[in-house]
Design a protein around this motif. Structure first.
Motif, PDB file in Angstrom:
ATOM      1  N   ALA A 164       6.269  -6.795   0.493  1.00 54.06           N
ATOM      2  CA  ALA A 164       6.499  -6.011  -0.724  1.00 54.06           C
ATOM      3  C   ALA A 164       5.614  -4.778  -0.756  1.00 54.06           C
ATOM      4  N   VAL A 165       4.372  -4.918  -0.313  1.00 54.90           N
ATOM      5  CA  VAL A 165       3.472  -3.762  -0.280  1.00 54.90           C
ATOM      6  C   VAL A 165       3.965  -2.734   0.724  1.00 54.90           C
ATOM      7  N   ARG A 166       4.381  -3.207   1.896  1.00 54.31           N
ATOM      8  CA  ARG A 166       4.862  -2.275   2.918  1.00 54.31           C
ATOM      9  C   ARG A 166       6.127  -1.555   2.464  1.00 54.31           C
ATOM     10  N   ARG A 167       7.040  -2.270   1.802  1.00 48.98           N
ATOM     11  CA  ARG A 167       8.280  -1.630   1.326  1.00 48.98           C
ATOM     12  C   ARG A 167       7.985  -0.591   0.249  1.00 48.98           C
ATOM     13  N   ALA A 168       6.963  -0.834  -0.559  1.00 51.17           N
ATOM     14  CA  ALA A 168       6.603   0.145  -1.581  1.00 51.17           C
ATOM     15  C   ALA A 168       6.207   1.473  -0.947  1.00 51.17           C
ATOM     16  N   VAL A 169       5.614   1.385   0.256  1.00 49.45           N
ATOM     17  CA  VAL A 169       5.198   2.602   0.952  1.00 49.45           C
ATOM     18  C   VAL A 169       6.353   3.222   1.743  1.00 49.45           C
ATOM     19  N   GLY A 225      -5.485  -1.424   2.580  1.00 48.94           N
ATOM     20  CA  GLY A 225      -5.347  -1.439   4.031  1.00 48.94           C
ATOM     21  C   GLY A 225      -3.901  -1.481   4.474  1.00 48.94           C
ATOM     22  N   LEU A 226      -3.084  -2.293   3.811  1.00 53.97           N
ATOM     23  CA  LEU A 226      -1.666  -2.388   4.174  1.00 53.97           C
ATOM     24  C   LEU A 226      -0.925  -1.111   3.835  1.00 53.97           C
ATOM     25  N   ALA A 227      -1.352  -0.454   2.746  1.00 59.07           N
ATOM     26  CA  ALA A 227      -0.682   0.774   2.328  1.00 59.07           C
ATOM     27  C   ALA A 227      -1.201   2.001   3.071  1.00 59.07           C
ATOM     28  N   VAL A 277       1.382   1.809  -5.612  1.00 54.37           N
ATOM     29  CA  VAL A 277       1.738   0.496  -5.069  1.00 54.37           C
ATOM     30  C   VAL A 277       1.611  -0.569  -6.158  1.00 54.37           C
ATOM     31  N   LYS A 278       0.550  -0.480  -6.934  1.00 53.88           N
ATOM     32  CA  LYS A 278       0.329  -1.435  -8.025  1.00 53.88           C
ATOM     33  C   LYS A 278       1.460  -1.371  -9.044  1.00 53.88           C
TER      34      LYS A 278
END
Length: 473
Positions: free
Chosen positions: A396-401, A434-436, A412-413
């Motif tokens: 989900a974090v990666r898709r947000a980016v 870090g993921l973003a 992202v939040k």
């Protein structure tokens, strides 16, 4: 007594205790506010009195230093120069025209609001552990390294029978040796850094012989308890259905990536994992203090850029108990002098200042050597939970980016709810950044902890109707 200027010290760890004693010694009246039932902080955490520990010193090093702090505190408590408020959870510090007000909650539910009015505030709020996610890290049986140590020191209990201690940083050494000495079988100590990198910094090592002797002592304890030590290695996955049963570890190359064909499985019922410490800056941020990166900015006197506010210890940069003591002493003396209307004389804390300088250099080198693996995020699968409060996954974090165009942690939040839960990003903030691919910033919101709406509604109202109030003016 009523004419003495009043300092509120928040946090009763090494920095807060050193500051309290230094300020009281120079005539300042101090209220020491702390969330724990006893002074000492995490470093000097004591077993509950009801447990009847016969040799609590066996769980600690620098026991004599703790005894001196404890005796000094008892002396000033008896003299009436220090008031110690135990189990008071500070959620906000408010600047008012006539001074500063510390807002706290006393005890557990139903919590009672407390206000402490002071002429100045010293923040000794310590730090918190950083844990980076990996597949299986949310399984029961996976605890933080500091959490395992707290269970042993404070509760005299082992987190498990067969333990793997993993991550990076100096905290892993006392955790592994402490658990082994208490009877646990420490199956492995897995350190992602290579401590031998310190040998390339001989000047820093020789300048801190006590640190070098401490490291040698831990190495001897690891050998005595036959703890297998793996360096340049990391846990890549935790296994189990209803709870932890094993971990897979692998070695790292010089770039911090997992080396192919080096994975091995280690059976265990507990994994104690940590990747260093981060400063607690919530209260400082709420006051508007300058924060550089993740630490509170202070001058040579440990003053923040907000008038009447000092900070010391891990809040200004993680560097260990000895550094916290030096900073706390300087901050306490500076606050006492300025509250009395005098100009502080740095010669009065010259020794502490020299110690502070050397320990800061040592801490900076340690941060560099024991940094988490550069490519840790590659181990986080799309199914790995990153934000535990809101159950947000790495995918989900990666898709947000990549799909929604988020370019910073705040976006992202907003798109994923990562960091919107109970901890407000204190646990997951580093992982999300870090993921973003975003810079890490100090997590925090307007308040240092969740507060009932009823407490907010009553804040500042008449104390006779709404809880106890400690007004030392």
């Amino acid at each position: 007594m009523t004419e003495r200027r009043h300092l509120a010290v928040i946090g009763a760890g090494p920095a807060g205790l050193a500051a309290t004693l230094a300020a009281a010694r120079h005539g300042t009246r101090v209220t020491l506010v702390d969330a724990a039932p006893e002074a000492g902080g995490q470093f000097h955490r004591q077993p509950a009195a009801g447990l009847g520990a016969r040799r609590p010193q066996a769980l600690h090093h620098r026991w004599r230093g703790w005894q001196r702090l404890r005796e000094g505190l008892d002396q000033y408590l008896a003299a009436g120069l220090v008031t110690h408020l135990r189990e008071h959870h500070v959620w906000f510090v408010e600047r008012r025209q006539q001074g500063l007000t510390v807002h706290a909650l006393l005890g557990s539910a139903p919590e009672r609001p407390v206000e402490v009015h002071a002429d100045a505030v010293l923040l000794a709020t310590g730090g918190h552990e950083q844990v980076l996610p990996f597949p299986g890290w949310t399984l029961p049986g996976v605890v933080t390294a500091g959490g395992a140590q707290a269970m042993l020191k404070g509760g005299l209990v082992l987190p498990g029978r067969t333990v793997v201690v993993a991550g990076t940083g100096p905290l892993l050494l006392p955790v592994a040796t402490g658990l082994a000495a208490a009877g646990a079988r420490v199956a492995a100590l897995v350190e992602s850094a290579d401590p031998r990198a310190f040998w390339g910094r001989p000047a820093i090592l020789t300048a801190q012989p006590a640190k070098l002797a401490e490291a040698v002592g831990y190495a001897a304890e690891l050998l005595r308890h036959r703890v297998r030590t793996l360096v340049r290695a990391t846990v890549v996955e935790a296994h189990g259905d209803e709870r932890l049963t094993a971990v897979t570890v692998a070695t790292l190359d010089t770039e911090g990536r997992v080396r192919p064909d080096t994975r091995r499985r280690i059976d265990c019922d507990t994994l104690a994992v940590g990747h260093g410490m981060l400063p607690h800056t919530d209260l400082a941020q709420g006051l508007g203090c300058r924060v550089d990166g993740v630490a509170v900015h202070v001058d040579d006197e440990q003053r923040t850029d907000v008038p009447g506010v000092w900070a010391a210890g891990e809040a200004t940069g993680v560097g260990g108990a000895a550094l916290a003591l030096a900073e706390g002493h300087i901050a306490g003396r500076s606050a006492a002098a300025r509250l009395s209307g005098a100009v502080p004389d740095p010669r009065g804390w010259a020794g502490a200042a020299r110690s502070r300088a050397g320990l800061r250099r040592f801490g900076a080198a340690l941060d560099e050597v024991c940094a988490p693996p550069a490519h840790w995020a590659e181990l986080v699968t799309d199914d790995t939970v990153v934000c535990r409060c809101e159950e947000v996954t790495g995918g989900a974090v990666r898709r947000a980016v990549t799909e929604l165009g988020a370019g910073d942690v705040r976006t992202v939040k907003l798109l994923t709810r990562a960091g919107m839960g109970w901890c407000q990003g204190r646990m997951c903030g580093t992982a999300v950044a870090g993921l973003a691919g975003c810079p890490r910033t100090a997590p925090g919101g307007p308040f240092a902890r969740p507060v009932p709406l009823g407490v907010l509604a009553r804040a500042g109202q008449d104390d006779e109707q709404h809880g106890r109030q400690h007004d030392m003016k």
